[in-house]
Design a protein around this motif. Structure first.
Motif, short mmCIF file in Angstrom:
data_model
loop_
_atom_site.label_atom_id
_atom_site.label_comp_id
_atom_site.label_asym_id
_atom_site.label_seq_id
_atom_site.Cartn_x
_atom_site.Cartn_y
_atom_site.Cartn_z
N ALA A 85 0.81 -1.22 0.00
CA ALA A 85 0.00 0.00 0.00
C ALA A 85 0.85 1.27 0.00
CB ALA A 85 -0.94 0.00 1.21
N ALA A 86 2.02 1.23 0.65
CA ALA A 86 2.86 2.42 0.77
C ALA A 86 3.64 2.74 -0.49
CB ALA A 86 3.83 2.27 1.93
N GLY A 87 3.99 1.72 -1.25
CA GLY A 87 4.78 1.93 -2.46
C GLY A 87 6.28 1.73 -2.23
N ASN A 88 7.03 1.79 -3.30
CA ASN A 88 8.47 1.50 -3.28
C ASN A 88 9.30 2.44 -2.42
OD1 ASN A 88 8.05 -0.67 -4.97
ND2 ASN A 88 8.46 0.51 -6.84
N GLN A 89 8.85 3.65 -2.22
CA GLN A 89 9.61 4.60 -1.40
C GLN A 89 9.79 4.10 0.03
OE1 GLN A 89 6.87 7.80 -2.41
NE2 GLN A 89 8.65 9.04 -3.00
N LEU A 90 8.81 3.37 0.55
CA LEU A 90 8.92 2.85 1.91
C LEU A 90 10.08 1.87 2.00
CD1 LEU A 90 7.91 2.67 4.82
CD2 LEU A 90 6.34 0.87 4.06
N ALA A 91 10.17 0.95 1.06
CA ALA A 91 11.27 -0.02 1.07
C ALA A 91 12.62 0.68 0.96
CB ALA A 91 11.09 -1.03 -0.06
N GLU A 92 12.67 1.73 0.18
CA GLU A 92 13.93 2.48 0.02
C GLU A 92 14.34 3.15 1.35
OE1 GLU A 92 17.37 3.95 -1.49
OE2 GLU A 92 16.06 2.44 -2.37
N GLU A 93 13.40 3.78 2.04
CA GLU A 93 13.73 4.40 3.33
C GLU A 93 14.12 3.33 4.35
OE1 GLU A 93 12.00 7.42 6.77
OE2 GLU A 93 10.78 7.06 4.99
N CYS A 94 13.41 2.21 4.33
CA CYS A 94 13.69 1.12 5.28
C CYS A 94 15.09 0.54 5.09
CB CYS A 94 12.66 0.00 5.13
SG CYS A 94 11.05 0.39 5.83
N ARG A 95 15.55 0.50 3.86
CA ARG A 95 16.85 -0.08 3.55
C ARG A 95 17.96 0.57 4.38
NH1 ARG A 95 20.56 0.59 -0.52
NH2 ARG A 95 19.45 2.36 -1.39
N HIS A 96 17.81 1.86 4.66
CA HIS A 96 18.83 2.61 5.40
C HIS A 96 18.72 2.42 6.92
CE1 HIS A 96 19.99 4.48 1.67
NE2 HIS A 96 18.72 4.78 1.45
N LEU A 97 17.63 1.84 7.38
CA LEU A 97 17.40 1.65 8.82
C LEU A 97 17.66 0.21 9.29
CD1 LEU A 97 14.06 3.65 9.09
CD2 LEU A 97 16.34 4.42 9.74
N ALA A 98 17.74 -0.71 8.36
CA ALA A 98 17.90 -2.13 8.69
C ALA A 98 19.38 -2.49 8.87
CB ALA A 98 17.29 -2.98 7.57
N PRO A 99 19.64 -3.55 9.62
CA PRO A 99 18.69 -4.43 10.29
C PRO A 99 18.29 -3.88 11.66
CG PRO A 99 20.91 -5.28 10.60
CD PRO A 99 21.02 -4.05 9.73
N ILE A 100 17.15 -4.36 12.16
CA ILE A 100 16.74 -4.04 13.52
C ILE A 100 16.72 -5.33 14.33
CG2 ILE A 100 15.44 -1.98 12.85
CD1 ILE A 100 12.83 -3.59 13.30
N SER A 101 16.78 -5.17 15.64
CA SER A 101 16.79 -6.31 16.57
C SER A 101 15.40 -6.56 17.12
CB SER A 101 17.73 -6.00 17.74
OG SER A 101 19.02 -5.72 17.28
N PRO A 102 15.13 -7.77 17.59
CA PRO A 102 13.83 -8.04 18.21
C PRO A 102 13.53 -7.06 19.35
CG PRO A 102 14.96 -10.10 17.78
CD PRO A 102 15.96 -8.99 17.51
N GLY A 103 12.34 -6.47 19.30
CA GLY A 103 11.92 -5.50 20.31
C GLY A 103 12.20 -4.06 19.93
N GLN A 104 13.08 -3.84 18.98
CA GLN A 104 13.43 -2.49 18.54
C GLN A 104 12.32 -1.92 17.66
OE1 GLN A 104 17.16 -2.33 16.38
NE2 GLN A 104 17.05 -0.12 16.07
N ALA A 105 12.19 -0.60 17.63
CA ALA A 105 11.22 0.07 16.76
C ALA A 105 11.89 1.25 16.08
CB ALA A 105 10.01 0.54 17.57
N VAL A 106 11.58 1.44 14.80
CA VAL A 106 12.07 2.58 14.02
C VAL A 106 10.88 3.17 13.29
CG1 VAL A 106 14.43 1.70 13.78
CG2 VAL A 106 12.72 1.13 12.04
#
Length: 178
Positions: A48-69
Motif C-alpha cells: 500500500a505504501a509503495g516502493n519509497q517505503l522499502a527504500e527508506e527502510c533499507r537505510h534503517l535495517a537491520p533491527i533487533s527483536p523489540g526495537q522500533a524505528v
C-alpha cells in the motif's frame, strides 16, 4: 468494536486491514529484521505504501527483536509507519519481554514525534507463532503500563485485528485488563 477510555486515552480494538486505517496518524508494521516487504502485515503495508517505503527502510535495517524505528507513510493514509520486530515464539528469549518492548518502543516513538493516534497489529502472532491470547495479554498490559507512565501521547490507540477470532480474544483481554 471494543473501546474504553482510560486516563483521557481511548483504547480500542477493531477488525480490519492495518494498511487501511485512514483515521490514524501512525500504524505499526510487524516487520522482519531487514524491514523488507514480506507476507502478512509487512506485505500489506509495503504494498500500500509503495516502493519509497522499502527504500527508506533499507537505510534503517537491520533491527533487533523489540526495537522500533519510524518512517514516513508514503502512499498510505497514515503519516508514519513504525516498524518493530517481534519475537519468534519458542526461539527469541525472553519472548514476553521482547514482545512488550515492541509496544513500549513504538509508543515511545509516538511521544517523541507527538503522534496522537496509532494502530497496532497483533505483533508476532502470524508466522512468528506467538499464541494470540498470550500476545494480547502482553500487548494490552504493556499499553496500560505505558499510559500510566506517560500521560501525554498518544491519545488514541487501536489494535487492528485481521480475523474475527483474534478480535474476540483481544476484546476479552481488553475488558479484563482495564
Amino acid at each position: 468494536m471494543a473501546s474504553i477510555e482510560y486516563k483521557s486515552k481511548k483504547i480500542e480494538t477493531r477488525r480490519g486491514d492495518i494498511s487501511h486505517q485512514p483515521d490514524l496518524e501512525a500504524i505499526v508494521n510487524a516487520a522482519n529484521a531487514m524491514l523488507l516487504p514480506g507476507s502478512g502485515v509487512a506485505g500489506a503495508i509495503h504494498s500500500a505504501a509503495g516502493n519509497q517505503l522499502a527504500e527508506e527502510c533499507r537505510h534503517l535495517a537491520p533491527i533487533s527483536p523489540g526495537q522500533a524505528v519510524i518512517t514516513s507513510g508514503y502512499n498510505l493514509p497514515n503519516r508514519y509507519v513504525i516498524h518493530t520486530l517481534g519475537p519468534v515464539f519458542g526461539r527469541d528469549k525472553p519472548e514476553a519481554e521482547i514482545l512488550a518492548n515492541c509496544y513500549k518502543n513504538s509508543l515511545t516513538l509516538c511521544t517523541q514525534k507527538k503522534i496522537r493516534s496509532i494502530g497496532f497489529p497483533a505483533i508476532s502472532t502470524g508466522v512468528f507463532g506467538y499464541p494470540v491470547e498470550e500476545a494480547a495479554q502482553i500487548a494490552i498490559r504493556t499499553i496500560k503500563e505505558t499510559i500510566d507512565s506517560n500521560p501525554i501521547y498518544p491519545e488514541h490507540i487501536v489494535i487492528v485485528l485481521f480475523t474475527a477470532k483474534d478480535k474476540e480474544i483481544h476484546d476479552l483481554v481488553l475488558k479484563k485488563i482495564f
